[in-house]
Design a protein around this motif. Structure first.
Motif, PDB file in Angstrom:
ATOM      1  N   GLU A 441      35.712   6.583  22.881  1.00  0.00           N
ATOM      2  CA  GLU A 441      35.632   7.713  21.952  1.00  0.00           C
ATOM      3  C   GLU A 441      36.452   8.889  22.476  1.00  0.00           C
ATOM      4  O   GLU A 441      37.174   9.541  21.710  1.00  0.00           O
ATOM      5  N   ALA A 442      36.368   9.136  23.796  1.00  0.00           N
ATOM      6  CA  ALA A 442      37.139  10.228  24.372  1.00  0.00           C
ATOM      7  C   ALA A 442      38.635   9.928  24.303  1.00  0.00           C
ATOM      8  O   ALA A 442      39.456  10.819  24.013  1.00  0.00           O
ATOM      9  N   GLY A 443      39.013   8.644  24.562  1.00  0.00           N
ATOM     10  CA  GLY A 443      40.424   8.293  24.488  1.00  0.00           C
ATOM     11  C   GLY A 443      40.987   8.429  23.082  1.00  0.00           C
ATOM     12  O   GLY A 443      42.105   8.923  22.899  1.00  0.00           O
ATOM     13  N   ASP A 444      40.237   8.019  22.077  1.00  0.00           N
ATOM     14  CA  ASP A 444      40.687   8.170  20.686  1.00  0.00           C
ATOM     15  C   ASP A 444      40.859   9.639  20.318  1.00  0.00           C
ATOM     16  O   ASP A 444      41.820  10.009  19.622  1.00  0.00           O
ATOM     17  N   MET A 445      39.946  10.463  20.775  1.00  0.00           N
ATOM     18  CA  MET A 445      40.048  11.891  20.484  1.00  0.00           C
ATOM     19  C   MET A 445      41.271  12.496  21.162  1.00  0.00           C
ATOM     20  O   MET A 445      41.974  13.326  20.570  1.00  0.00           O
ATOM     21  N   CYS A 446      41.557  12.063  22.378  1.00  0.00           N
ATOM     22  CA  CYS A 446      42.744  12.551  23.081  1.00  0.00           C
ATOM     23  C   CYS A 446      44.019  12.125  22.364  1.00  0.00           C
ATOM     24  O   CYS A 446      44.984  12.897  22.266  1.00  0.00           O
ATOM     25  N   ASP A 447      44.038  10.896  21.851  1.00  0.00           N
ATOM     26  CA  ASP A 447      45.230  10.420  21.139  1.00  0.00           C
ATOM     27  C   ASP A 447      45.437  11.216  19.846  1.00  0.00           C
ATOM     28  O   ASP A 447      46.572  11.573  19.509  1.00  0.00           O
ATOM     29  N   ASN A 448      44.352  11.492  19.126  1.00  0.00           N
ATOM     30  CA  ASN A 448      44.486  12.225  17.865  1.00  0.00           C
ATOM     31  C   ASN A 448      44.953  13.661  18.075  1.00  0.00           C
ATOM     32  O   ASN A 448      45.660  14.227  17.239  1.00  0.00           O
ATOM     33  N   LEU A 449      44.546  14.257  19.198  1.00  0.00           N
ATOM     34  CA  LEU A 449      44.900  15.659  19.474  1.00  0.00           C
ATOM     35  C   LEU A 449      46.086  15.787  20.416  1.00  0.00           C
ATOM     36  O   LEU A 449      46.445  16.909  20.796  1.00  0.00           O
ATOM     37  N   SER A 450      46.669  14.645  20.794  1.00  0.00           N
ATOM     38  CA  SER A 450      47.819  14.641  21.721  1.00  0.00           C
ATOM     39  C   SER A 450      47.474  15.326  23.032  1.00  0.00           C
ATOM     40  O   SER A 450      48.242  16.138  23.573  1.00  0.00           O
ATOM     41  N   LEU A 451      46.323  14.991  23.580  1.00  0.00           N
ATOM     42  CA  LEU A 451      45.907  15.560  24.861  1.00  0.00           C
ATOM     43  C   LEU A 451      46.398  14.676  25.997  1.00  0.00           C
ATOM     44  O   LEU A 451      46.863  13.547  25.788  1.00  0.00           O
ATOM     45  N   GLU A 452      46.275  15.204  27.220  1.00  0.00           N
ATOM     46  CA  GLU A 452      46.681  14.437  28.387  1.00  0.00           C
ATOM     47  C   GLU A 452      45.736  13.257  28.590  1.00  0.00           C
ATOM     48  O   GLU A 452      44.570  13.291  28.203  1.00  0.00           O
ATOM     49  N   THR A 453      46.238  12.221  29.218  1.00  0.00           N
ATOM     50  CA  THR A 453      45.443  11.025  29.462  1.00  0.00           C
ATOM     51  C   THR A 453      44.306  11.341  30.430  1.00  0.00           C
ATOM     52  O   THR A 453      44.443  12.166  31.329  1.00  0.00           O
ATOM     53  N   ILE A 454      43.209  10.679  30.241  1.00  0.00           N
ATOM     54  CA  ILE A 454      42.069  10.873  31.129  1.00  0.00           C
ATOM     55  C   ILE A 454      42.427  10.371  32.518  1.00  0.00           C
ATOM     56  O   ILE A 454      42.855   9.228  32.691  1.00  0.00           O
ATOM     57  N   VAL A 455      42.234  11.244  33.525  1.00  0.00           N
ATOM     58  CA  VAL A 455      42.577  10.910  34.909  1.00  0.00           C
ATOM     59  C   VAL A 455      41.301  10.593  35.674  1.00  0.00           C
ATOM     60  O   VAL A 455      40.339  11.364  35.630  1.00  0.00           O
ATOM     61  N   PRO A 456      41.257   9.436  36.372  1.00  0.00           N
ATOM     62  CA  PRO A 456      40.049   9.115  37.146  1.00  0.00           C
ATOM     63  C   PRO A 456      39.796  10.172  38.218  1.00  0.00           C
ATOM     64  O   PRO A 456      40.713  10.835  38.687  1.00  0.00           O
ATOM     65  N   PRO A 457      38.519  10.367  38.624  1.00  0.00           N
ATOM     66  CA  PRO A 457      38.231  11.316  39.693  1.00  0.00           C
ATOM     67  C   PRO A 457      38.822  10.891  41.012  1.00  0.00           C
ATOM     68  O   PRO A 457      39.444   9.823  41.119  1.00  0.00           O
TER      69      PRO A 457
END
Length: 475
Positions: A441-457
């Motif tokens: 869900e977070a990845g889809d939201m990032c793709d729709n808003l053109s956000l940076e990719t989720i980076v592991p801790p």
């Protein structure tokens, strides 16, 4: 001079000098010679009783027996009645404002709620209007108001204490917590909890008590003093609830320990809502992803509250792009973690529009442009979205539990059942499948808003192992 007939007491006293004009028309038998015509006694006595002279004599006698103040002014009794009615109107206005929790006064006395309410009451009451004009400030001064409020408070508290004392089985519990007023004075808030004869639960606020020391012994002394003043025997105490502070919950020197030594049947119960708040804070602070996301959302809400220009830009963007009215972007409550879900949902549902507002603010020449730019850069990171979604899962569950625990009708059995349900719900989410669903869900939201990719801790764990780090629930 004696007589062997019957005289009228009032007429003989009033007309014996013969000076009043009505003396000529009065029957002398009832005044001086004495009435002896016994055959017509009923008829003559009735006629005399209805005569004008007799009525004048009786009225004069009654008037002479009245107090001196009333004789001096025939309007004294009327004035007293008006004063009493006017004072009752003032007290009624004060009771209304106190019941609704409204302020009595403002910086200017004539602009206060009480003064305006009394003026409204006086619109159709000429006597009250005259009384306010003549007595302005005498019965509405701040010291008179405080005195009457204290009397009302004492009456209510005494009614509560009397109701507890009238129970068939005198049993009650007590809740206490510390707070500070606007001037920084430390006070202890005290409530009593009991069940009436209809099995209805009551939680009644008793008052705020100032304390110079917050040690457990001093707090226990305050509790015992209040119970003594209310004439409530400590033998009827069956429970005491506090937060987790050491001066309250200390095993040896805390207030609960001192009270329990005096009454072993009053066990200490840690406030359920406070426990849930601590659990929520611990769960959200255990992960750097969730903790950092919440910090940035709090900073965003603070910025919105301080910048009217940013707020106007955001509302304009929502009006142009959104499907409904703009939801307020507010800072997170710093202490009550279980009420944060509305603020988080407001940001997530308007994430793209928040970024657009920050982008326009950063492009302006205002003094807050650099701050807007910094927040926009942070919110562009996909980890913020992931952290908010993970936090929302935990907080929304515990928020429902917190609301359930704070019901005044809640029982210990009901609280334990509610906690068990939430524990099972959270445990069911501590698995790879649920985390992958949130991560997607977070990845889809990032793709729709053109956000940076989720980076592991920094632990460099693969996504499927994040659940062990993020889902922490203290049982």
């Amino acid at each position: 001079m004696g007589t062997d007939g019957v005289l009228c007491f009032h007429c003989s006293k009033y007309f014996k000098t013969g000076k009043p004009a009505q003396a000529k028309s009065i029957d002398p038998a009832f005044v001086s010679t004495g009435f002896k015509n016994w055959k017509k006694a009923l008829e003559k006595c009735s006629m005399h009783e209805r005569s004008e002279g007799h009525n004048i004599a009786v009225t004069t006698a009654a008037y002479e027996n009245r107090p001196a103040t009333t004789q001096l002014s025939s309007g004294v009794s009327t004035q007293q009645a008006e004063n009493r009615a006017s004072l009752l109107k003032i007290i009624g206005g004060e009771m209304f404002l106190a019941r609704q929790g409204l302020a009595f006064r403002r910086h200017e006395h004539h602009q206060g709620n009480l003064d305006q309410l009394l003026k409204y009451k006086a619109e159709d009451d000429q006597s009250f209007t005259r009384w306010l004009s003549a007595k302005r400030g005498v019965h509405t001064s701040w010291d008179c108001q405080n005195e009457r409020i204290n009397l009302m408070s004492s009456s209510i508290i005494r009614t509560i204490a009397d109701e507890i004392q009238s129970l068939p089985v005198l049993q009650y519990s007590r809740i206490m917590d510390g707070t500070r007023d606007i001037s920084g004075v430390e006070q202890e808030a005290l409530c009593l909890r009991y069940v009436d004869t209809d099995l209805l639960v009551h939680e009644d606020f008793i008052g705020l008590y100032e304390t110079t020391s917050t040690t457990g012994e001093n707090l226990a002394r305050i509790i015992l003093d209040v119970l003594l003043r209310l004439n409530l025997p400590i033998s009827g105490l069956r429970g005491q609830a506090y937060d987790g502070a050491s001066n309250m919950s200390g095993m040896y020197s805390g207030a609960q320990a001192v009270i329990q030594r005096a009454q072993p049947l009053a066990p200490y119960i840690h406030c359920g809502a406070h426990c849930v708040n601590l659990i929520t804070q611990q769960a959200c602070s255990a992960s750097s992803v969730v903790r950092n996301a919440l910090d940035w959302i709090h900073e965003l809400g603070t910025f919105f509250g301080q910048s009217g220009k940013l707020k106007d830009k955001f509302k304009a963007i929502v009006a142009a792009e959104g499907e409904g009215p703009a939801l307020s972007i507010r800072p997170l409550c710093p202490t009550r973690w279980t009420v944060r879900s509305p603020a988080i949902r407001a940001v997530l549902s308007q994430y793209g529009m928040v970024l657009n507002a920050l982008d326009e603010m950063a492009a302006s020449n205002s003094g807050s442009a650099s701050r807007a730019e910094g927040l926009r850069v942070r919110l562009q990171q996909g980890n913020v979205v992931l952290g908010l979604l993970l936090a929302l899962d935990v907080i929304s569950e515990l928020e429902v539990l917190n609301a359930s625990l704070q019901k005044n009708t809640q029982t210990v059995e009901g609280m334990l059942s509610a906690v068990s349900l939430v524990q099972e719900s959270l445990k069911s989410q501590r698995n790879t499948e649920h985390f992958e669903a949130v991560f997607k869900e977070a990845g889809d939201m990032c793709d729709n808003l053109s956000l940076e990719t989720i980076v592991p801790p920094r632990t460099h764990r693969p996504p499927e192992r994040y659940s062990d780090q993020l889902w922490i629930f203290t049982e």
